[in-house]
Design a protein around this motif. Structure first.
Motif, short mmCIF file in Angstrom:
data_model
loop_
_atom_site.label_atom_id
_atom_site.label_comp_id
_atom_site.label_asym_id
_atom_site.label_seq_id
_atom_site.Cartn_x
_atom_site.Cartn_y
_atom_site.Cartn_z
N GLY A 141 -26.25 -3.98 6.81
CA GLY A 141 -25.90 -3.10 7.92
C GLY A 141 -24.41 -3.04 8.18
N ILE A 142 -23.76 -4.20 8.18
CA ILE A 142 -22.32 -4.24 8.38
C ILE A 142 -21.61 -3.47 7.26
N ALA A 143 -22.09 -3.64 6.03
CA ALA A 143 -21.47 -2.97 4.88
C ALA A 143 -21.63 -1.46 4.95
N ILE A 144 -22.81 -1.00 5.34
CA ILE A 144 -23.03 0.45 5.45
C ILE A 144 -22.12 1.05 6.51
N GLY A 145 -22.00 0.36 7.65
CA GLY A 145 -21.07 0.82 8.68
C GLY A 145 -19.64 0.83 8.17
N GLY A 146 -19.28 -0.18 7.40
CA GLY A 146 -17.91 -0.28 6.89
C GLY A 146 -17.60 0.66 5.75
N SER A 147 -18.62 1.21 5.11
CA SER A 147 -18.39 2.07 3.94
C SER A 147 -18.12 3.53 4.30
N TRP A 148 -17.99 3.80 5.60
CA TRP A 148 -17.68 5.18 6.03
C TRP A 148 -16.33 5.58 5.45
N ASP A 149 -16.33 6.66 4.66
CA ASP A 149 -15.10 7.09 3.99
C ASP A 149 -14.50 8.37 4.54
N GLY A 150 -15.18 8.98 5.51
CA GLY A 150 -14.65 10.20 6.13
C GLY A 150 -14.88 11.46 5.33
N LEU A 151 -15.51 11.35 4.16
CA LEU A 151 -15.68 12.54 3.33
C LEU A 151 -16.59 13.59 3.97
N PRO A 152 -17.67 13.21 4.68
CA PRO A 152 -18.46 14.25 5.35
C PRO A 152 -17.64 15.05 6.37
N SER A 153 -16.78 14.35 7.13
CA SER A 153 -15.92 15.05 8.09
C SER A 153 -14.92 15.94 7.37
N LEU A 154 -14.38 15.42 6.27
CA LEU A 154 -13.43 16.21 5.48
C LEU A 154 -14.10 17.45 4.92
N LEU A 155 -15.34 17.29 4.48
CA LEU A 155 -16.09 18.43 3.95
C LEU A 155 -16.31 19.48 5.03
N ALA A 156 -16.67 19.02 6.25
CA ALA A 156 -16.91 19.96 7.35
C ALA A 156 -15.65 20.72 7.72
N LEU A 157 -14.50 20.05 7.68
CA LEU A 157 -13.24 20.69 8.06
C LEU A 157 -12.74 21.65 6.99
N ASN A 158 -13.09 21.42 5.73
CA ASN A 158 -12.56 22.24 4.64
C ASN A 158 -13.54 23.29 4.13
N ALA A 159 -14.76 23.27 4.63
CA ALA A 159 -15.73 24.28 4.20
C ALA A 159 -15.37 25.64 4.77
N PRO A 160 -15.62 26.73 4.03
CA PRO A 160 -15.39 28.07 4.57
C PRO A 160 -16.19 28.27 5.85
N ALA A 161 -15.63 28.99 6.79
CA ALA A 161 -16.26 29.15 8.11
C ALA A 161 -17.67 29.72 8.01
N HIS A 162 -17.89 30.63 7.04
CA HIS A 162 -19.19 31.30 6.94
C HIS A 162 -20.18 30.50 6.09
N ARG A 163 -19.75 29.32 5.56
CA ARG A 163 -20.66 28.51 4.74
C ARG A 163 -20.67 27.04 5.16
N ARG A 164 -20.39 26.79 6.42
CA ARG A 164 -20.36 25.41 6.89
C ARG A 164 -21.74 24.76 6.84
N GLY A 165 -22.77 25.51 7.15
CA GLY A 165 -24.13 24.98 7.08
C GLY A 165 -24.50 24.59 5.66
N TRP A 166 -24.07 25.40 4.71
CA TRP A 166 -24.38 25.12 3.30
C TRP A 166 -23.72 23.82 2.84
N TYR A 167 -22.43 23.67 3.15
CA TYR A 167 -21.73 22.46 2.73
C TYR A 167 -22.17 21.23 3.53
N ALA A 168 -22.58 21.43 4.77
CA ALA A 168 -23.06 20.30 5.58
C ALA A 168 -24.33 19.70 5.00
N MET A 169 -25.17 20.54 4.40
CA MET A 169 -26.44 20.02 3.89
C MET A 169 -26.29 19.28 2.57
#
Length: 438
Positions: A141-169
């Motif tokens: 559990g500690i390791a999974i919490g610590g392995s957060w790399d921010g890539l999902p947030s980066l993906l959400a911020l860089n996805a095209p506005a009209h395809r955010r749902g697609w990249y989120a999934m």
């Protein structure tokens, strides 16, 4: 003149280098899928072992039901430890950097998984075996919490506005892929080994495989996150750790809403993966390998649902999508007693319908309202909201569902699932009100 030409050439070379170093959303998505698939395989290996192995191997002194409940108590330890892992490793990142943080976290995950694979049983070590199992689970559990790399947030911020749902999934596909691999492996071992051989040594093989996959994922993720292009992009997007105390004071409402917004998905998550297997193994004569095969097929339905959620979300909006599927989860909750206490066909129907609906809902559950966070808080805020969602919605779900069903009846499982759907609808409604006021 020659100086001007050489300066222009240098500028052109620099611009070409920057153009080639641009990171596309697809490249980010690959990193997210690799990381999540490896984590979910490890996750489901432990979850399935909690049903099929640990009650007999670590709690042989208890009846089957009580042994399963004890195993689920230890199962929940990882979810309790996860937020602490996030906080600890955010501090490590601030002091030593993202690569050091990820390396230590994934190394800890590998040690914990390998430790379970080689762990002596209760027959060999007595109560100390249970203590070690709990410690290794907390380490996971500690390791999974610590392995957060921010890539999902980066993906959400860089996805095209009209395809955010697609990249989120895309990142959510790791869950069904991980389950299909883990479920198939356990189904093969259960069907080909005698029960004695499976409980003596066969159950350890999935943990060996999980450890091997973790090793590969370590190098893949570290190479990705440590590249100059990714580092620059993460810094440009201000995806860096925030002071947890400061964030807790100023962002606690967003954290709470974000955690509750995905509760329906996370509550359903274990009610179609872990709970049916435990219920059927205790109260039915069905072949466990057959149930696992149905669940693996259900994970395929989940893949279809996740992909469909991206299309639906881009057309109707993420909050509308989450609310609509939370309502469907509420409707499904009313049929839990009829289906799970019915024939094999009815049980299979619950599993397959549940997996399909889980895909539709879970596909957009990650970071459902993290856009509420200011950029300086988004990196840490996304991690903590995910941790709390898993803890509240899924961490105790197998324990609570099996305990309620065994002692009070399956109708109480319906109420448990319904409460998750109600919390999601309430959080989404409150979030919309916040947006209007802001």
């Amino acid at each position: 003149m020659s100086g001007i030409i050489s300066n222009n050439a240098a500028i052109n070379n620099k611009s070409q280098h920057e153009a080639h170093s641009d990171i596309t959303p697809s490249e980010i998505a690959i990193g997210v899928i690799i990381g999540r698939a490896s984590e979910y395989f490890d996750f489901f290996v432990y979850a399935l072992a909690s049903v099929l192995v640990f009650p007999s191997v670590f709690f042989p002194f208890e009846a089957k039901l009580e042994g399963a409940l004890y195993a689920f108590v230890i199962f929940s330890f990882a979810f309790i430890a996860r937020p602490f892992g996030t906080i600890i490793f955010m501090a490590i990142q601030q002091r030593f950097g993202r690569v050091a943080k990820l390396t230590i976290a994934l190394f800890l995950l590998g040690i914990s998984t390998a430790g379970i694979a080689f762990l002596p049983t209760y027959a060999d070590l007595g109560a100390h075996a249970i203590v070690l199992l709990a410690l290794f689970r907390i380490g996971q559990g500690i390791a999974i919490g610590g392995s957060w790399d921010g890539l999902p947030s980066l993906l959400a911020l860089n996805a095209p506005a009209h395809r955010r749902g697609w990249y989120a999934m895309l990142g959510q596909l790791g869950a069904p892929v991980g389950f299909m691999l883990a479920g198939s492996l356990f189904a093969y071992l259960v069907s080909t080994l005698s029960n004695q051989d499976f409980l003596e040594w066969g159950w350890r093989y999935p943990f060996y495989v999980a450890f091997a996959i973790n090793v590969v994922a370590v190098f893949a993720r570290i190479q990705l996150v440590s590249s100059d292009a990714f580092t620059r992009l993460l810094e440009q997007r201000e995806l860096e750790p925030a002071n947890v105390i400061e964030m807790g004071r100023s962002q606690r409402r967003n954290i709470l809403i974000g955690a509750l917004a995905a509760l329906a998905s996370y509550a359903l998550f274990h009610l179609v993966t872990v709970f049916p297997l435990s219920w059927i193994s205790l109260y039915s004569t069905r072949s466990i390998s057959d149930v696992l095969e149905v669940q693996v097929i259900g994970a395929g339905f989940m893949v279809i649902g996740i992909v469909a959620s991206g299309i639906i979300s881009d057309r109707f909006g993420r909050r509308t999508t989450l609310a609509a599927f939370a309502m469907l989860i509420a409707i499904l909750s009313g049929f839990v007693p009829t289906l799970m206490d019915g024939s094999e066909f009815q049980q299979n129907a619950f599993i397959l319908l549940g997996f399909g609906l889980l895909g539709l809902s879970y596909g957009q559950a990650a970071g459902a309202v993290t856009a509420n966070f200011a950029l300086k808080y988004r990196y840490t805020g996304a991690a903590l909201t995910s941790d709390i969602s898993w803890l509240v919605g899924a961490g105790f779900a197998p324990l609570v569902a099996l305990g309620l069903a065994a002692h009070f009846g399956l109708a109480y499982v319906s109420l448990y699932l319904l409460s998750g759907a109600v919390c999601t609808l309430a959080a989404l409604s409150l979030n919309r009100a916040l947006e209007v006021r802001e």
